[in-house]
Design an enzyme around this catalytic site. Structure first.
Site, PDB file in Angstrom:
ATOM      1  N   GLY A  19       8.243  10.031  22.003  1.00  0.00           N
ATOM      2  CA  GLY A  19       9.661   9.995  22.348  1.00  0.00           C
ATOM      3  C   GLY A  19      10.378   9.215  21.267  1.00  0.00           C
ATOM      4  O   GLY A  19      10.260   8.003  21.194  1.00  0.00           O
ATOM      5  N   HIS A  20      11.045   9.905  20.370  1.00  0.00           N
ATOM      6  CA  HIS A  20      11.716   9.246  19.249  1.00  0.00           C
ATOM      7  C   HIS A  20      13.211   9.186  19.538  1.00  0.00           C
ATOM      8  O   HIS A  20      13.858  10.218  19.697  1.00  0.00           O
ATOM      9  CB  HIS A  20      11.439   9.997  17.942  1.00  0.00           C
ATOM     10  CG  HIS A  20       9.985   9.968  17.563  1.00  0.00           C
ATOM     11  ND1 HIS A  20       9.444  10.725  16.567  1.00  0.00           N
ATOM     12  CD2 HIS A  20       8.952   9.249  18.070  1.00  0.00           C
ATOM     13  CE1 HIS A  20       8.146  10.476  16.468  1.00  0.00           C
ATOM     14  NE2 HIS A  20       7.828   9.589  17.382  1.00  0.00           N
ATOM     15  N   LYS A  23      10.306   4.500  15.329  1.00  0.00           N
ATOM     16  CA  LYS A  23      10.204   5.320  14.123  1.00  0.00           C
ATOM     17  C   LYS A  23      11.413   6.220  13.937  1.00  0.00           C
ATOM     18  O   LYS A  23      11.869   6.457  12.837  1.00  0.00           O
ATOM     19  CB  LYS A  23       8.977   6.239  14.208  1.00  0.00           C
ATOM     20  CG  LYS A  23       7.663   5.549  14.057  1.00  0.00           C
ATOM     21  CD  LYS A  23       6.517   6.536  14.191  1.00  0.00           C
ATOM     22  CE  LYS A  23       6.254   7.001  15.593  1.00  0.00           C
ATOM     23  NZ  LYS A  23       5.812   6.003  16.545  1.00  0.00           N
ATOM     24  N   ASP A  37       5.858   3.585  20.034  1.00  0.00           N
ATOM     25  CA  ASP A  37       7.159   3.140  20.562  1.00  0.00           C
ATOM     26  C   ASP A  37       7.805   2.069  19.693  1.00  0.00           C
ATOM     27  O   ASP A  37       8.567   1.239  20.191  1.00  0.00           O
ATOM     28  CB  ASP A  37       7.030   2.578  21.996  1.00  0.00           C
ATOM     29  CG  ASP A  37       6.408   3.580  22.927  1.00  0.00           C
ATOM     30  OD1 ASP A  37       6.759   4.769  22.796  1.00  0.00           O
ATOM     31  OD2 ASP A  37       5.579   3.187  23.759  1.00  0.00           O
ATOM     32  N   GLN A  95       3.215   8.314  17.788  1.00  0.00           N
ATOM     33  CA  GLN A  95       2.385   7.208  18.305  1.00  0.00           C
ATOM     34  C   GLN A  95       2.152   6.145  17.210  1.00  0.00           C
ATOM     35  O   GLN A  95       3.007   5.972  16.369  1.00  0.00           O
ATOM     36  CB  GLN A  95       1.061   7.722  18.870  1.00  0.00           C
ATOM     37  CG  GLN A  95       1.211   8.529  20.142  1.00  0.00           C
ATOM     38  CD  GLN A  95       1.635   9.961  19.903  1.00  0.00           C
ATOM     39  OE1 GLN A  95       1.105  10.615  19.046  1.00  0.00           O
ATOM     40  NE2 GLN A  95       2.595  10.445  20.661  1.00  0.00           N
TER      41      GLN A  95
HETATM   42  P1  IMP Z   1      -1.642  11.121  25.600  1.00  0.00           P
HETATM   43  O1  IMP Z   1      -1.282  11.095  24.140  1.00  0.00           O
HETATM   44  O2  IMP Z   1      -0.523  11.600  26.483  1.00  0.00           O
HETATM   45  O3  IMP Z   1      -2.917  11.833  25.839  1.00  0.00           O
HETATM   46  O4  IMP Z   1      -1.910   9.598  26.051  1.00  0.00           O
HETATM   47  C1  IMP Z   1      -3.000   8.844  25.531  1.00  0.00           C
HETATM   48  C2  IMP Z   1      -2.599   7.396  25.336  1.00  0.00           C
HETATM   49  O5  IMP Z   1      -1.616   7.284  24.319  1.00  0.00           O
HETATM   50  C3  IMP Z   1      -1.946   6.771  26.593  1.00  0.00           C
HETATM   51  O6  IMP Z   1      -2.273   5.392  26.629  1.00  0.00           O
HETATM   52  C4  IMP Z   1      -0.461   6.913  26.331  1.00  0.00           C
HETATM   53  O7  IMP Z   1       0.308   5.977  27.029  1.00  0.00           O
HETATM   54  C5  IMP Z   1      -0.429   6.677  24.822  1.00  0.00           C
HETATM   55  N1  IMP Z   1       0.716   7.338  24.187  1.00  0.00           N
HETATM   56  C6  IMP Z   1       0.862   8.654  23.923  1.00  0.00           C
HETATM   57  N2  IMP Z   1       2.040   8.887  23.329  1.00  0.00           N
HETATM   58  C7  IMP Z   1       2.637   7.708  23.174  1.00  0.00           C
HETATM   59  C8  IMP Z   1       3.871   7.299  22.559  1.00  0.00           C
HETATM   60  O8  IMP Z   1       4.643   8.089  22.012  1.00  0.00           O
HETATM   61  N3  IMP Z   1       4.135   5.975  22.607  1.00  0.00           N
HETATM   62  C9  IMP Z   1       3.290   5.072  23.152  1.00  0.00           C
HETATM   63  N4  IMP Z   1       2.123   5.400  23.714  1.00  0.00           N
HETATM   64  C10 IMP Z   1       1.790   6.713  23.720  1.00  0.00           C
END
Ligand code: IMP
Length: 432
Positions: A44-45, A20, A17, A238
């Protein structure tokens, strides 16, 4: 500085977040290809163009530049509903889209399993985005499931779902997790029974026409483009501390967020620039250790001023001061060659602090979840500024204290800062 480059990677430096999308959109102007290399609908970009704001989840943030080729690589977990929606958006902006035939498809059952596992884990839940990311990659590494190239025929999809007893296993797991109850309690708006094989085949084929028009062997195309000296911009998802290997496992995502994700999927090993993006403060969503978290008024102030609510899930993000030991570690493990600091404007008018070390920490140790959970940050006060910086156009427009803040990050991480962002608009990115 706007330095020339041929191969650049943009990656979140910490917990994701970081903004990017905006940086990729900016660099895309000089690129021939923009390539999303990992992650899925969990990302989410956000890209703001004029008075419009776009939240992208799957396609690269270069889709708003006409004439560019945007690529979804073989390591991206591709959710068909989100993907087809974003393809329509890309077409409307005149960019070309190529989807790798080998990319794993996120099925409705993956989203249901993600939810079911999180509910079953109760207080030990990871706090995932419930986009089916873990179950999709899990199946992929187990060499099961549907890949985008399978959408070329219904029989291929059915074969992929039933090969080696795959669907029988899925059903057993679904029953074990009481998915029927979970879905009744917390609707994922799937619009179908995720355990129904025929419905799953139909769901895949509903999106087949759109997807098949963009299928390609993207690895071969990118290798060729590299050979021809084209400019390749790789967009991560991420952040480095959410990477499965480098992050705070198990509180991490299930893919490679560092440039290793590019190397693993495209066979490209050398980059001119590895740009790590960090906010001027820290945020995290989901569970997991966060040493500099502020569970107080200042944290709430950062959340409100920075609009810290998830792009994908709408969840309030946890907020805290910039964690320089974590950033230093992430830069090292991600091979970051330069940093861009986003949301510097959010700190205007605040009494500022940054964490410069952890008490009694052996600085050589890896920042595992356990190490981070026990870390006690040592803070240092940093001079703040009160002038509005959102209209700054160049480095010299920034107050001395803001430049000093950036300088501190450079000294503490030993990584140069090449840009700062002072607002959500395209024009609010300043190259130093
Ligand atoms: P998952 O990727 O949905 O399996 O989530 C695993 C962990 O990564 C959780 O703590 C999510 O909140 C975090 N996470 C996944 N995608 C994002 C992102 O785009 N931004 C911030 N945290 C993320």
């Amino acid at each position: 500085m706007r330095r020339p480059w041929k191969k650049a990677v943009v990656t979140g430096a910490v917990f994701g977040d970081e903004g990017k999308g905006k940086v990729v959109d900016d660099l895309a102007e000089a690129a021939d290809f923009v390539i999303r290399y990992m992650g899925g609908g969990n990302a989410g970009h956000t890209v703001v163009i004029g008075d419009r704001s776009y939240a992208l989840h799957l396609l690269p943030s270069g889709i708003f530049r006409a004439g560019l080729t945007n690529v979804v690589g073989p390591g991206v977990a591709f959710e068909l509903k989100i993907g087809t929606h974003e393809i329509a958006l890309a077409k409307a902006h005149g960019s070309t889209i190529l989807l790798d035939m080998g990319a794993p498809v996120v099925l409705p059952i993956h989203r249901a399993l993600d939810l079911g596992r999180e509910l079953a884990a109760r207080s030990q839940a990871i706090g995932t985005t419930k986009q089916g990311i873990g179950p999709t990659y899990g199946d992929f590494w187990m060499r099961r499931g549907v890949r985008l190239g399978d959408l070329r025929s219904e029989s291929r999809v059915r074969e992929a779902l039933t090969r080696g007893g795959y669907w029988k296993e899925v059903l057993a797991l679904g029953h074990f997790l009481d998915l029927d109850d979970c879905l009744a309690a917390d609707s994922l708006s799937l619009g179908m029974d995720p355990m129904d094989l025929d419905a799953t085949v139909r769901w895949c084929m509903q999106h087949a026409d759109v997807v098949c028009g963009h299928l390609a062997d993207t690895r071969a195309i990118i290798q060729e483009a590299d050979h021809e000296g084209k400019r390749l911009l790789f967009e991560g998802a991420q952040g480095i501390l959410l990477d499965t290997f480098q992050g705070t496992w198990p509180y991490c995502t299930s893919s490679l967020c560092t440039p290793a994700g590019v190397s693993a999927t495209f066979g490209i090993y050398r980059f001119d620039r590895v740009i790590g993006i960090t906010k001027a403060y820290a945020t995290r969503v989901g569970s997991g250790p966060f040493p500099t978290e502020l569970d107080d008024e200042t944290g709430e102030q950062l959340r409100q001023r920075g609009h810290e609510f998830g792009t994908t899930t709408g969840r309030p993000r946890r907020c805290g001061w910039l964690d320089l030991p974590a950033l230093r570690y992430a830069c090292r493990m991600g091979g970051v060659t330069e940093l861009i600091i986003t949301k510097l404007d959010v700190l205007t008018g605040m009494n500022l602090f940054v964490a410069t070390s952890y008490e009694e920490n052996d600085t050589r140790s890896s920042l595992t979840a356990e190490v981070m959970a026990n870390a006690v940050p040592v803070y240092s006060a940093v001079p703040g500024w009160s002038q509005d910086i959102t209209t700054a156009k160049q480095w010299s427009d920034l107050p001395l204290a803001a430049r000093g803040f950036v300088g501190k990050i450079e000294r503490e991480t030993n990584v140069p800062v090449s840009g700062v962002s002072v607002g959500p608009e395209r024009s609010q990115l300043i190259w130093t």
